[in-house]
Scaffold this motif. Structure first.
Motif, short mmCIF file in Angstrom:
data_model
loop_
_atom_site.label_atom_id
_atom_site.label_comp_id
_atom_site.label_asym_id
_atom_site.label_seq_id
_atom_site.Cartn_x
_atom_site.Cartn_y
_atom_site.Cartn_z
N UNK A 45 0.83 -1.21 0.00
CA UNK A 45 0.00 0.00 0.00
C UNK A 45 0.87 1.27 0.00
N UNK A 46 0.24 2.39 -0.26
CA UNK A 46 0.83 3.73 -0.25
C UNK A 46 1.82 3.94 -1.37
N UNK A 47 2.87 3.13 -1.43
CA UNK A 47 3.85 3.20 -2.51
C UNK A 47 4.37 1.79 -2.75
N UNK A 48 4.09 1.27 -3.93
CA UNK A 48 4.52 -0.08 -4.28
C UNK A 48 6.01 -0.17 -4.53
N UNK A 49 6.48 -1.39 -4.71
CA UNK A 49 7.91 -1.64 -4.86
C UNK A 49 8.53 -1.02 -6.09
N UNK A 50 7.85 -1.09 -7.24
CA UNK A 50 8.44 -0.53 -8.45
C UNK A 50 8.53 0.99 -8.38
N UNK A 51 7.51 1.62 -7.81
CA UNK A 51 7.55 3.08 -7.64
C UNK A 51 8.68 3.47 -6.67
N UNK A 52 8.82 2.70 -5.59
CA UNK A 52 9.92 2.92 -4.64
C UNK A 52 11.27 2.77 -5.35
N UNK A 53 11.40 1.72 -6.12
CA UNK A 53 12.65 1.43 -6.81
C UNK A 53 13.01 2.55 -7.79
N UNK A 54 12.01 3.08 -8.48
CA UNK A 54 12.23 4.21 -9.39
C UNK A 54 12.78 5.41 -8.62
N UNK B 110 5.40 -12.13 -4.73
CA UNK B 110 4.55 -13.19 -5.26
C UNK B 110 4.29 -12.99 -6.74
N UNK B 111 4.67 -11.84 -7.28
CA UNK B 111 4.37 -11.52 -8.68
C UNK B 111 5.30 -12.26 -9.63
N UNK B 112 4.68 -13.12 -10.44
CA UNK B 112 5.42 -13.83 -11.48
C UNK B 112 5.14 -13.21 -12.85
N UNK B 113 4.61 -11.99 -12.83
CA UNK B 113 4.28 -11.29 -14.08
C UNK B 113 5.56 -10.89 -14.81
N UNK B 114 5.62 -11.22 -16.08
CA UNK B 114 6.79 -10.85 -16.88
C UNK B 114 7.01 -9.34 -16.87
N UNK B 115 5.93 -8.57 -16.90
CA UNK B 115 6.06 -7.10 -16.91
C UNK B 115 6.73 -6.60 -15.63
N UNK B 116 6.41 -7.23 -14.47
CA UNK B 116 7.06 -6.84 -13.22
C UNK B 116 8.54 -7.20 -13.23
N UNK B 117 8.84 -8.39 -13.70
CA UNK B 117 10.25 -8.80 -13.78
C UNK B 117 11.04 -7.87 -14.70
N UNK B 118 10.46 -7.59 -15.86
CA UNK B 118 11.10 -6.71 -16.84
C UNK B 118 11.34 -5.33 -16.23
N UNK B 119 10.30 -4.78 -15.58
CA UNK B 119 10.42 -3.45 -14.97
C UNK B 119 11.47 -3.44 -13.87
N UNK B 120 11.48 -4.48 -13.05
CA UNK B 120 12.45 -4.56 -11.95
C UNK B 120 13.88 -4.64 -12.48
N UNK B 121 14.12 -5.50 -13.46
CA UNK B 121 15.47 -5.61 -13.99
C UNK B 121 15.90 -4.35 -14.74
N UNK B 122 14.94 -3.65 -15.36
CA UNK B 122 15.26 -2.37 -16.00
C UNK B 122 15.64 -1.32 -14.97
N UNK C 88 15.69 -11.34 -8.32
CA UNK C 88 14.23 -11.40 -8.27
C UNK C 88 13.85 -12.76 -7.71
N UNK C 89 13.31 -12.78 -6.50
CA UNK C 89 12.98 -14.03 -5.81
C UNK C 89 11.47 -14.13 -5.70
N UNK C 90 10.93 -15.25 -6.18
CA UNK C 90 9.49 -15.46 -6.11
C UNK C 90 9.08 -16.06 -4.78
N UNK C 91 8.01 -15.49 -4.19
CA UNK C 91 7.37 -16.08 -3.02
C UNK C 91 6.06 -16.67 -3.54
N UNK C 92 5.40 -17.61 -2.94
CA UNK C 92 5.88 -18.29 -1.77
C UNK C 92 6.73 -19.49 -2.16
N UNK C 93 7.89 -19.53 -1.65
CA UNK C 93 8.71 -20.72 -1.69
C UNK C 93 8.34 -21.52 -0.44
N UNK C 94 8.65 -22.77 -0.42
CA UNK C 94 8.51 -23.47 0.86
C UNK C 94 9.46 -22.78 1.83
#
Length: 142
Positions: free
Chosen positions: A70-79, A97-109, A115-121
């Motif tokens: 909430x308030x400010x998401x991770x990608x906005x924070x990262x920017x 938990x986001x396995x969206x390609x667009x999120x991965x692409x944005x994060x790596x950009x 980039x670690x996906x949850x939930x892992x065991x």
């Protein structure tokens, strides 16, 4: 002790995930100071010393970042971090938990270190934190 170890900032809004990170740190015998922010806005305030928050000193060298908050998401924070001359060199690992390609692409950009996906065991999560520990242990030696 806290000056000797690399400080880490966890930016996470989910209490269960915060507890899992803390448990994984204990299980891996990680004694690095762990600071917690519940969203991107709070994390920026902690890093900059604004909004009535005291600036973290020393600044954490590693940030573990959730994307969906909430308030400010991770990608906005990262920017914001990447545009800030004092913060842009911080190492950021996304844990989401986001396995969206667009999120991965944005994060790596935005130059994330991983980039670690949850939930892992929990066991796999402990292994992932162990790998991160090797990374920041190397950073402490530089």
């Amino acid at each position: 002790m806290s000056e000797k170890y690399l400080h880490i900032l966890l930016v996470e809004d989910d209490e269960v995930d915060i507890k899992n990170v803390q448990r994984a740190f204990k299980k891996n015998h990680i004694s690095n100071p762990l600071h917690i922010a519940r969203n991107g806005l709070e994390a920026l305030e902690m890093l900059r010393g604004t909004g009535g928050k005291e600036r973290l000193n020393p600044l954490p060298k590693v940030i573990l970042l959730d994307l969906n908050m909430p308030k400010m998401g991770g990608l906005e924070f990262l920017q914001e971090v990447r545009e800030d001359p004092e913060l842009r060199t911080l190492s950021v690992f996304v844990m989401t938990t986001s396995d969206e390609e667009s999120d991965k692409f944005a994060a790596y950009n935005l130059n994330v270190a991983g980039y670690i996906l949850k939930p892992l065991s929990f066991e796999r999560f402990v292994q992932a934190v162990s790998i991160l520990n090797h990374y920041w242990t190397l950073c402490e030696q530089l």
